[in-house]
Every structure is written in C-alpha cells, then in structure tokens.
Enzyme design. Structure first.
Site, PDB file in Angstrom:
ATOM      1  CG  HIS A 140      -0.352   0.219   2.533  1.00 17.54           C
ATOM      2  ND1 HIS A 140      -0.089  -0.801   3.407  1.00 17.54           N
ATOM      3  CD2 HIS A 140       0.070   1.346   3.156  1.00 17.54           C
ATOM      4  CE1 HIS A 140       0.458  -0.320   4.514  1.00 17.54           C
ATOM      5  NE2 HIS A 140       0.562   0.993   4.384  1.00 17.54           N
ATOM      6  CG  ASP A 195      -0.094  -4.071   2.770  1.00 19.68           C
ATOM      7  OD1 ASP A 195       0.211  -3.482   1.709  1.00 19.68           O
ATOM      8  OD2 ASP A 195      -0.342  -3.479   3.834  1.00 19.68           O
ATOM      9  CB  SER A 253       3.310   1.636   6.084  1.00 21.11           C
ATOM     10  OG  SER A 253       2.109   1.378   6.751  1.00 21.11           O
TER      11      SER A 253
END
Length: 501
Positions: free
Chosen positions: A141, A171, A248
């Site tokens: 993402h 992911d 992230s």
C-alpha cells in the site's frame, strides 16, 4: 461501528474495525469510498533534552575538554545503551519512501469539496534493504499506484526506486533502488522465538520525519486483524512502539538491532497499539513473489531448501531443465550463484533476479564435501503457466498483468470523461516481445486492444481467444502512463506458431 483507517498522507478511508495502515497507500481498500481527514501530530517531550557531544561527532573527538579518559568511558558506556547500539546497527539499511498518487475524493463535503474531485496526495512510507544491490522490501500500500518512488537514504542522499514485484493480498512489495550501491542490508532476526514483554524498536518515516526511532515492547503475538470484507492480516505482532503514518514498510527490531517484523498498522484512537508482519512470514512471502517473478521471465528448473551446513540444498530438478543439464543433482548444496553467496531460498531467488533470459550463470556447489563449478542457462520462458490467460498474455503480447485498482478507474473516467470499466497494470514485460518492442513499461495500465476494453482478466481472455487475435495481427493498443493516455501498434505473436522472442 468501529472503523479501520488506511492513511495516505492526509487521506484516509473508513472500513470496519478502527485500525489504520500508516503508509502512503490504501491497498485493496481503494474500492471503498473514503473520507478526507486532516491528521496533525504534535510530539511533546516531558523534559528538555540538551544537545551534547559524546565521544566522536562528525569525526571530531571530544578530547580537549575531558578530565580523564576513564571518566568519559564510564559516561559513554552509561549512555550507549543496547537501544542506541541497535538503532545504530540497523539505521543504514532503512530507506524513506516518498511519492504522489492521484486519489478521487467522493466524500469530501466537510472539506469544502463539491462532488467528485481528483486530488494529488503526497505519500510516505519506509522500506528495508534486503540485498546489497538495492532490493528493498516495503508494504504494497506504500507504493500502489505511485508513479515515481522517491527515496531518501540514511546518509541524506536521494534517489528513486522501481517496483519489481508485489503481492496485494499480503500487502508486501519489492522495489529496487537506482544507483550502483552497494547498499547496506538489514540484519536479519527471526520471529518464531519472540517473547511477550521483550524490548523492540521501530524506525520509519513517521509523518515525513525521516528515520524516526521509537521504542516499546512486544504486547502480544499471533493477532489476526480484519481489514475489510476481502482482506485481513494474520498472525501479526502487536507492539507498544510508537508507529505513525509513514512508518509502513519499516522495520520492527529486537534489542540486537535485527529485523523481526515489518510495521503495517496501528489502532486509531488507542495508544501504543500497533502491529507488524512477522519477519519469517515476510521472507517466505517475498521469496514466493521473487520466484514467481523469475519464473515468468526464464526457467532454470531448480527447487531447494535451506541447509544447516550452509547453502541451498537441491530438492528437485525439472527433467531436461538447465540445472539438470548443468550437472546438478538432488542433494547438492548450491553455495554461490555468480559471485553471490547463497544460504536460503530467498537468497537464491535474489541471486538470479538480475539475470536475463538466455544468460549462463556460474554456480558453485558442494557434493559430498567436494566443491564443483558449473554453468546453468536461464532458458526463456515459453509462457507455460497454470493460468491460461496469463500464459496467453505472456506468449502473445509479452506481458504479465494484474487488475488496476478501482480508484484508478474512477480517476481515469473523471479525467477523460469516459466510461472505462477498469484496466490491467503491467507487472512484467518479456524481453523481445511485441510489448517490449513497442516500449510498453512496467507500471503502464493496458486499457484496450483494437476496439475492445481490457478492463479485467476475463476481457483479456476473450480478446486473446478471438479469431482476429489468434492469427497474430497488427493490433492497436491503448495504455495509461502517469495520467497520460498513449496508443501504438504492435505485431502480436500468432498463437498457431512459435512465440516471439
């Protein structure tokens, strides 16, 4: 109902459970309608921390003002804690990712917008170098739909990165840094022996503040976190380390400075509840991703597993494959490919990642205590795969594809005043193919061939099976590249003859 928020800069989206992914993208949830919110983080320290010189700073030794070396050594030893050492060890292999993507805002009335609008959103995330040539693991993402991935290295230098392969369901993604390197790699730990309560450290691009470090403990293990109706994270590490938007894809470290997880999400509205994908799970998935990427480009015909004695233990060989032709046998231990040492299946997959179809690779292997050398060719992939559509696309056009996100479709229809139902993102291009000759690139989105839309894999299957296509025509194609619609003509390979090379 509780909500999960996926963050990309200041853009977020509401889905069940109150969790957000603190990176620059929205993963598979882009099909949902999002809400635009502003996020502001103010960090307050409980006490002022003065700037000071300790030992060496920028090569200048603090010798002129110390009373005695023993006093300084004692002072330094009390400050250079295991946390300091761990951060110092891991930081050079952490990179900060920045980019832009265009998002449509369908529910921004509270922000003054009227109707659907397209918005350029600044994104941020983090990655970790797993190979000295510049291969970096991050969250999918973080890089999804980002046209230019800009990178800030630990030393402040900037470069760009290119997407190599990705797996939206887990992911995870692999990108490659531009530049000759070598780049420092992250020290690797394990996640199968983690203990609740042990100290951990997170490093990341928190709110754009590059290389931000936070500390905490492992709060829990084996957490399953639902994201939406179709996606969830499994077997996550829960930690109290501070994780924010931009973290992230960054590392969760143990106190030895070894990576034990990839930071992925935090609970909105709570304090010190964050989650990371265990590193053992990450490396297994990345190995599968890189292996599939290699298999689409060429065939070696070797499968192996880690060996305690070192090297990759050969488990199976394809009959007539190039590895078998090169003299390898089950039970051999591959020690090197070219000049790169091999100890795990992932290291083997990475060692051949830069190879091209038809190239001969030098392999060093051990058999019964004797070391041998052989040369193994990377045979061009004929396109054989368990997915007939993927096989045809690879053979006839020379591309590997995946469906584009719903946000891309909405954005294109708004900008072009069209009614496209979707598109197919190019994830790989076969060297020498029709697509390669016409300059189609990884990251382009295929919108149509002839007068037919390629909105999904079913559309592509129908087009490739059409009699007009099977004869190998000069086909007109349409692609989108960085919000620009391009077209061209390519001579497709006939399905009744040999595939193009």
């Amino acid at each position: 109902m509780n909500l999960i928020y996926y963050f990309f800069g200041t853009r977020c989206q509401a889905v069940p459970e109150r969790l957000f992914v603190p990176g620059s993208g929205q993963g598979n949830s882009l099909s949902k309608t999002g809400a635009l919110v502003a996020v502001l983080a103010t960090v307050l320290a409980s006490a002022a921390v003065p700037f000071a010189v300790a030992g060496e700073l920028e090569g200048v030794r603090a010798t002129s003002f110390r009373a005695g070396s023993s006093d300084v050594d004692r002072h330094r030893s009390s400050r250079e804690t295991p946390t300091v050492t761990a951060i110092r060890r891991a930081s050079p292999s952490v990179v900060n990712l920045h980019g832009q993507k265009t998002l449509r805002n369908s529910a921004a009335s509270h922000a003054g917008a009227v109707g659907d609008v397209a918005k350029q959103v600044n994104g941020m995330g983090t990655g970790v170098v797993i190979d000295s040539r510049g291969y970096v693991v991050t969250n999918y993402h973080v890089v999804e739909d980002v046209y230019e991935i800009n990178v800030t290295l630990h030393n402040g230098e900037t470069t760009r990165a290119d997407l190599v392969t990705s797996d939206p369901s887990s992911d995870l993604a692999v990108v490659k840094l531009r530049g000759s390197g070598p780049f420092e790699t992250i020290p690797q730990g394990h996640s199968d022996d983690l203990m609740i309560g042990e100290s951990v450290i997170a490093i990341g691009n928190a709110f754009g503040y590059v290389h931000t470090s936070t500390v905490g403990i492992i709060s829990a293990l084996h957490r399953d976190i639902p994201v939406n109706e179709t996606q969830s994270y499994h077997d996550l590490i829960q930690t109290s380390a501070g994780i924010n938007p931009g973290n992230s894809g960054g590392p969760l470290l143990n106190i030895d400075g070894e990576i034990i997880g990839i930071n992925v999400a935090v609970r909105v509205g709570a304090q010190q509840i964050a989650f990371a994908i265990p590193i053992d799970q990450v490396l297994e998935t990345v190995n599968d991703m890189v292996t599939r990427h290699n298999d689409r480009r060429f065939v070696i015909g070797l499968r192996g597993t880690s060996d305690r004695a070192g090297g990759l233990r050969v488990v199976d060989l394809n009959d007539g494959g190039s590895a078998q032709q090169g003299g390898l046998k089950p039970g051999d231990r591959v020690l090197k490919v070219q000049d790169r040492s091999v100890k795990t299946p992932l290291q083997y997959a990475l060692s051949v990642l830069d190879a091209t179809p038809g190239q001969k690779l030098r392999m060093e292997f051990d058999r019964d205590g004797e070391v041998y050398e052989t040369f193994v060719a990377t045979l061009p992939n004929s396109g054989s795969t368990s997915d007939p559509t993927a096989s045809l696309a690879w053979q006839v056009i020379g591309v590997a594809v995946r469906p584009a996100s719903d946000s891309f479709t909405r954005r294109m229809n708004s900008q072009l005043s069209t009614s496209y139902r979707g598109g197919l993102v190019i994830t790989d291009v076969r060297s020498g193919s029709a697509a390669d000759e016409q300059g189609i690139q990884v990251g382009d989105v295929l919108l149509g061939i002839h007068s037919w839309q390629t909105s999904n894999l079913s559309d592509l299957a129908g087009i490739l099976e059409h009699p007009e296509i099977q004869s190998g025509p000069n086909a007109k194609f349409y692609v989108v590249r960085r919000d620009k619609t391009l077209y061209g003509h390519m001579q497709l390979a006939s399905q009744t003859g040999t595939s193009r090379r």
